[in-house]
Design an enzyme around this catalytic site. Structure first.
Site, PDB file in Angstrom:
ATOM      1  N   ASP A  65      38.204  35.770  48.623  1.00  0.00           N
ATOM      2  CA  ASP A  65      38.612  36.944  47.840  1.00  0.00           C
ATOM      3  C   ASP A  65      37.404  37.649  47.220  1.00  0.00           C
ATOM      4  O   ASP A  65      36.339  37.051  47.042  1.00  0.00           O
ATOM      5  CB  ASP A  65      39.525  36.504  46.680  1.00  0.00           C
ATOM      6  CG  ASP A  65      40.896  36.065  47.149  1.00  0.00           C
ATOM      7  OD1 ASP A  65      41.106  35.929  48.363  1.00  0.00           O
ATOM      8  OD2 ASP A  65      41.758  35.849  46.283  1.00  0.00           O
ATOM      9  N   ASP A  66      37.624  38.881  46.859  1.00  0.00           N
ATOM     10  CA  ASP A  66      36.744  39.693  45.974  1.00  0.00           C
ATOM     11  C   ASP A  66      35.523  40.306  46.641  1.00  0.00           C
ATOM     12  O   ASP A  66      34.768  41.017  45.997  1.00  0.00           O
ATOM     13  CB  ASP A  66      36.281  38.906  44.734  1.00  0.00           C
ATOM     14  CG  ASP A  66      37.428  38.476  43.848  1.00  0.00           C
ATOM     15  OD1 ASP A  66      38.572  38.860  44.127  1.00  0.00           O
ATOM     16  OD2 ASP A  66      37.176  37.749  42.873  1.00  0.00           O
ATOM     17  N   HIS A 115      43.029  43.194  48.889  1.00  0.00           N
ATOM     18  CA  HIS A 115      43.006  42.553  47.564  1.00  0.00           C
ATOM     19  C   HIS A 115      42.892  43.612  46.459  1.00  0.00           C
ATOM     20  O   HIS A 115      42.311  43.348  45.416  1.00  0.00           O
ATOM     21  CB  HIS A 115      41.828  41.560  47.511  1.00  0.00           C
ATOM     22  CG  HIS A 115      41.852  40.614  46.336  1.00  0.00           C
ATOM     23  ND1 HIS A 115      42.969  39.925  45.934  1.00  0.00           N
ATOM     24  CD2 HIS A 115      40.872  40.247  45.464  1.00  0.00           C
ATOM     25  CE1 HIS A 115      42.667  39.165  44.883  1.00  0.00           C
ATOM     26  NE2 HIS A 115      41.404  39.361  44.565  1.00  0.00           N
ATOM     27  N   HIS A 172      40.254  45.609  41.849  1.00  0.00           N
ATOM     28  CA  HIS A 172      40.647  44.387  41.138  1.00  0.00           C
ATOM     29  C   HIS A 172      41.369  44.647  39.824  1.00  0.00           C
ATOM     30  O   HIS A 172      41.232  43.885  38.865  1.00  0.00           O
ATOM     31  CB  HIS A 172      39.438  43.465  40.910  1.00  0.00           C
ATOM     32  CG  HIS A 172      39.794  42.006  41.057  1.00  0.00           C
ATOM     33  ND1 HIS A 172      40.370  41.272  40.044  1.00  0.00           N
ATOM     34  CD2 HIS A 172      39.682  41.155  42.103  1.00  0.00           C
ATOM     35  CE1 HIS A 172      40.575  40.036  40.471  1.00  0.00           C
ATOM     36  NE2 HIS A 172      40.175  39.947  41.720  1.00  0.00           N
ATOM     37  N   HIS A 195      35.767  32.389  47.056  1.00  0.00           N
ATOM     38  CA  HIS A 195      35.328  33.747  46.728  1.00  0.00           C
ATOM     39  C   HIS A 195      33.961  33.990  47.359  1.00  0.00           C
ATOM     40  O   HIS A 195      33.005  33.258  47.030  1.00  0.00           O
ATOM     41  CB  HIS A 195      35.253  33.932  45.218  1.00  0.00           C
ATOM     42  CG  HIS A 195      36.583  33.757  44.535  1.00  0.00           C
ATOM     43  ND1 HIS A 195      37.088  32.514  44.245  1.00  0.00           N
ATOM     44  CD2 HIS A 195      37.512  34.658  44.145  1.00  0.00           C
ATOM     45  CE1 HIS A 195      38.290  32.668  43.686  1.00  0.00           C
ATOM     46  NE2 HIS A 195      38.565  33.957  43.614  1.00  0.00           N
TER      47      HIS A 195
HETATM   48 ZN    ZN Z   1      40.323  38.358  43.041  1.00  0.00          ZN
END
Ligand code: ZN
Length: 192
Positions: free
Chosen positions: A7-8, A57, A61, A148
């Site tokens: 993620d991210d 995603h 954020h 991540h």
């Molecule tokens: Zn995230």
């Protein structure tokens, strides 16, 4: 089979992870942030061309379940568009920010929600071996592992984790592949 998910990103650490995955003929799923893609457009293309899966995603954020319908749709749609712009591919999965999901968000997005069942807590633990062990002690067939690609320690952990998982007999696949196999297995069970 196991699905590694990141993620991210993308970030400066993503390419190293792509290289490790490729070295071991493995794939993962990357739940990317729309606002990071322009700066890493070569990475997103490489990610896709190497056979990894790209998921949504959000754009930057935001805590999606706290947003209005309009804002939620904007967060998701802008990200879909920018991924499509560089890869020609439109994601079918989304991972909600903070793992937070409700009926309204589900209704407002046309994507299937993918959470996880093994958390490496790589955002919290600075020690590479701790991250690797968090994955190895909890993994089983069908696991979805959360990491991540925004930390150097994560890209280092991946270098240890991927060969260890393979050694244990796991195949590292995308979310789509994992779901496809689960579907086939369920059909077989129904027929028996
Ligand atoms: Zn995230």
């Amino acid at each position: 089979m196991v699905a590694l998910t990141f993620d991210d990103g993308p970030s400066i650490y993503t390419e190293e992870i792509l290289n490790t995955l490729k070295k071991y003929n493995s794939n993962a799923t990357f739940f990317v942030l729309g606002n990071k893609i322009d700066n890493y457009n070569n990475i997103i293309i490489k990610m896709y061309e190497n056979g990894n899966e790209i998921g949504n995603h959000s754009y930057n954020h935001r805590w999606l379940t706290k947003l209005s319908t309009e804002e939620q749709k904007e967060q998701i749609n802008k990200t879909q568009e920018i991924i499509k712009k560089y890869t020609g591919y439109e994601p079918i999965y989304m991972r909600p920010t903070y793992g937070s999901i409700n009926k309204k968000l589900r209704k407002n997005i046309n994507l299937e929600v993918v959470l996880w069942n093994v958390d490496t807590k790589d955002w919290k633990y600075k020690n590479v071996n701790t991250i690797v062990n968090n994955a190895l002690t909890n993994v089983k067939d069908g696991s979805i592992i959360l990491m991540h690609d925004t930390h150097e320690r994560t890209s280092e952990a991946v270098k240890i984790l991927v060969p260890k998982l393979i050694e244990k007999g796991y195949q590292l696949v995308t979310i789509s592949e994992l779901k496809e196999v689960k579907k086939i297995r369920n059909n077989l069970n129904e027929k028996q």
